[in-house]
Design an enzyme around this catalytic site. Structure first.
Site, PDB file in Angstrom:
ATOM      1  N   SER A 186      19.230   8.716  23.925  1.00  0.00           N
ATOM      2  CA  SER A 186      20.283   8.107  23.101  1.00  0.00           C
ATOM      3  C   SER A 186      20.662   8.997  21.915  1.00  0.00           C
ATOM      4  O   SER A 186      21.726   8.838  21.327  1.00  0.00           O
ATOM      5  CB  SER A 186      19.788   6.763  22.554  1.00  0.00           C
ATOM      6  OG  SER A 186      18.613   6.950  21.771  1.00  0.00           O
ATOM      7  N   LYS A 229       0.822  -1.217   0.000  1.00  0.00           N
ATOM      8  CA  LYS A 229       0.000   0.000   0.000  1.00  0.00           C
ATOM      9  C   LYS A 229       0.855   1.266   0.000  1.00  0.00           C
ATOM     10  O   LYS A 229       0.566   2.220  -0.712  1.00  0.00           O
ATOM     11  CB  LYS A 229      -0.966  -0.015   1.184  1.00  0.00           C
ATOM     12  CG  LYS A 229      -2.066  -1.040   0.983  1.00  0.00           C
ATOM     13  CD  LYS A 229      -3.047  -1.076   2.120  1.00  0.00           C
ATOM     14  CE  LYS A 229      -4.153  -2.074   1.769  1.00  0.00           C
ATOM     15  NZ  LYS A 229      -5.227  -2.089   2.769  1.00  0.00           N
ATOM     16  N   GLU A 278       3.365  -1.171  14.086  1.00  0.00           N
ATOM     17  CA  GLU A 278       4.087   0.075  14.353  1.00  0.00           C
ATOM     18  C   GLU A 278       4.642   0.624  13.040  1.00  0.00           C
ATOM     19  O   GLU A 278       5.262  -0.113  12.271  1.00  0.00           O
ATOM     20  CB  GLU A 278       5.252  -0.179  15.318  1.00  0.00           C
ATOM     21  CG  GLU A 278       6.013   1.111  15.640  1.00  0.00           C
ATOM     22  CD  GLU A 278       7.271   0.847  16.454  1.00  0.00           C
ATOM     23  OE1 GLU A 278       7.280   1.225  17.634  1.00  0.00           O
ATOM     24  OE2 GLU A 278       8.233   0.279  15.906  1.00  0.00           O
TER      25      GLU A 278
HETATM   26  P1  0O2 Z   1      13.571  -3.663  16.938  1.00  0.00           P
HETATM   27  O1  0O2 Z   1      14.701  -4.584  16.812  1.00  0.00           O
HETATM   28  O2  0O2 Z   1      13.696  -2.489  16.020  1.00  0.00           O
HETATM   29  O3  0O2 Z   1      12.252  -4.325  16.853  1.00  0.00           O
HETATM   30  P2  0O2 Z   1      11.197   0.202  24.041  1.00  0.00           P
HETATM   31  O4  0O2 Z   1      10.616   0.113  25.391  1.00  0.00           O
HETATM   32  O5  0O2 Z   1      12.197   1.316  23.842  1.00  0.00           O
HETATM   33  O6  0O2 Z   1      11.705  -1.100  23.471  1.00  0.00           O
HETATM   34  P3  0O2 Z   1       8.579   0.904  23.042  1.00  0.00           P
HETATM   35  O7  0O2 Z   1       8.147   1.537  24.301  1.00  0.00           O
HETATM   36  O8  0O2 Z   1       7.791  -0.265  22.581  1.00  0.00           O
HETATM   37  O9  0O2 Z   1      10.105   0.545  23.025  1.00  0.00           O
HETATM   38  O10 0O2 Z   1       8.504   1.947  21.909  1.00  0.00           O
HETATM   39  P4  0O2 Z   1       9.546   2.892  21.224  1.00  0.00           P
HETATM   40  O11 0O2 Z   1      10.372   3.639  22.185  1.00  0.00           O
HETATM   41  O12 0O2 Z   1       8.695   3.673  20.302  1.00  0.00           O
HETATM   42  O13 0O2 Z   1      10.538   1.906  20.428  1.00  0.00           O
HETATM   43  C1  0O2 Z   1      10.091   1.064  19.441  1.00  0.00           C
HETATM   44  C2  0O2 Z   1      11.164   0.878  18.405  1.00  0.00           C
HETATM   45  O14 0O2 Z   1      11.758   2.137  18.059  1.00  0.00           O
HETATM   46  C3  0O2 Z   1      12.333   0.023  18.817  1.00  0.00           C
HETATM   47  O15 0O2 Z   1      12.015  -1.326  18.668  1.00  0.00           O
HETATM   48  C4  0O2 Z   1      13.394   0.486  17.821  1.00  0.00           C
HETATM   49  O16 0O2 Z   1      13.156  -0.054  16.546  1.00  0.00           O
HETATM   50  C5  0O2 Z   1      13.124   1.958  17.768  1.00  0.00           C
HETATM   51  N1  0O2 Z   1      13.911   2.670  18.787  1.00  0.00           N
HETATM   52  C6  0O2 Z   1      13.457   3.226  19.917  1.00  0.00           C
HETATM   53  N2  0O2 Z   1      14.459   3.812  20.604  1.00  0.00           N
HETATM   54  C7  0O2 Z   1      15.576   3.623  19.875  1.00  0.00           C
HETATM   55  C8  0O2 Z   1      16.954   4.015  20.065  1.00  0.00           C
HETATM   56  O17 0O2 Z   1      17.337   4.657  21.033  1.00  0.00           O
HETATM   57  N3  0O2 Z   1      17.823   3.631  19.081  1.00  0.00           N
HETATM   58  C9  0O2 Z   1      17.440   2.924  17.988  1.00  0.00           C
HETATM   59  N4  0O2 Z   1      18.367   2.603  17.083  1.00  0.00           N
HETATM   60  N5  0O2 Z   1      16.157   2.542  17.795  1.00  0.00           N
HETATM   61  C10 0O2 Z   1      15.247   2.886  18.732  1.00  0.00           C
HETATM   62  P5  0O2 Z   1      12.829  -2.427  19.439  1.00  0.00           P
HETATM   63  O18 0O2 Z   1      11.863  -3.417  19.965  1.00  0.00           O
HETATM   64  O19 0O2 Z   1      13.736  -1.818  20.460  1.00  0.00           O
HETATM   65  O20 0O2 Z   1      13.758  -3.076  18.373  1.00  0.00           O
END
Ligand code: 0O2
Length: 267
Positions: free
Chosen positions: A115, A23, A140
């Site tokens: 970060s 999409k 997401e």
């Molecule tokens: P993957 O491997 O990408 O699936 P959290 O508690 O931080 O894990 P939450 O509350 O579910 O996450 O939501 P958030 O903060 O929106 O983060 C969701 C995703 O955003 C993360 O998935 C990462 O892909 C990305 N992300 C968030 N914070 C960071 C960061 O500081 N650095 C990077 N590189 N990516 C970030 P996952 O599950 O961590 O990982």
């Protein structure tokens, strides 16, 4: 949970990711067809790995029966934009769609993570059709610029390498490079309109050339070959001038000629 049960649970999420990619890619195509600049540059997606789901559930103390509600990013789509201004436009496009409903938003552009991470996140509800009927699930959508994506990819790899124990000097470097990314996005935004103009001209030119060639091909079928050769030579001459206005003019004239031949063929 048994392996087969995990597979069954993840199956609709696989479908959701594939559908969402199609999409969003189609949105890019629609913009191109209309000779418009697309705020979406590219789209990727993934279903979270089982180990990553389990890790998140442990970290957030999520019981297995709450997994699908509370792990909101089992299905994940990443939309890459060229410019920061495009991010809001993409979010607006998503919000007005009838096939996805926004549950929540996280604006890490205004509220940069400690970060240095910047991105715009939307959690949406999306329904897929399965053999058991419709299934409403969450996905997401991460929207970010190419520069933000470059930084996040590098930082993600380093986080993985140091497993939450990143040395201070590496973390410092990342913070500094995050600042450099902010500066780069700002610089790019300043030349945005010029870049968009150049890209629009290039898309317009390739669409016109595509139409002209199609028209010449059709003329070969219905008109005098020598005439068409002349038209083709004229097209090559105009094309070599690299003047878009001349090319547009030639396109319009060719349309009139083709219309004339079509009218003759009907008679
Ligand atoms: P993957 O491997 O990408 O699936 P959290 O508690 O931080 O894990 P939450 O509350 O579910 O996450 O939501 P958030 O903060 O929106 O983060 C969701 C995703 O955003 C993360 O998935 C990462 O892909 C990305 N992300 C968030 N914070 C960071 C960061 O500081 N650095 C990077 N590189 N990516 C970030 P996952 O599950 O961590 O990982």
């Amino acid at each position: 949970m048994e392996i087969q049960l995990w597979r069954n649970m993840l199956c609709p999420y696989e479908l959701a990711v594939q559908e969402l990619i199609v999409k969003f890619e189609h949105l890019i195509e629609e913009h191109r067809q209309k000779d418009l600049y697309s705020p979406i540059e590219s789209v990727t997606g993934r279903v979270k790995s089982v180990s990553s789901i389990l890790e998140k559930m442990q970290r957030k103390h999520i019981p297995i029966e709450r997994m699908e509600e509370e792990v909101e990013d089992i299905a994940g789509v990443r939309i890459i934009c060229q410019f920061e201004e495009d991010i809001g436009k993409v979010a607006a496009l998503i919000k007005k769609r009838s096939d996805m409903t926004v549950k929540s938003e996280k604006d890490y552009l205004r509220h940069i993570k400690q970060s240095g991470y910047r991105s715009y996140h939307l959690i949406i509800y999306y329904t897929v059709e399965t053999t058991d009927g419709p299934k409403k699930l969450q996905a997401e959508i991460q929207i970010r610029t190419m520069a933000m994506n470059f930084w996040a990819t590098v930082e993600h790899s380093l986080q993985y390498k140091y497993k939450g124990d990143m040395p201070a000097h590496v973390a410092d470097r990342l913070i500094r490079s995050a600042d450099a990314i902010i500066a780069l996005d700002r610089e790019m935004s300043l030349v945005r309109s010029e870049i968009i103009d150049a890209q629009n001209s290039s898309t317009l030119q390739s669409n016109i050339v595509r139409d002209i060639l199609l028209c010449i091909e059709n003329l070969y079928k219905i008109s005098n070959k020598r005439e068409v050769m002349k038209i083709q030579d004229e097209f090559l001459r105009v094309f070599k001038t690299k003047d878009l206005r001349q090319l547009e003019r030639f396109h319009r004239q060719l349309d009139i000629i083709a219309e004339g031949y079509r009218a003759q063929a009907i008679r």
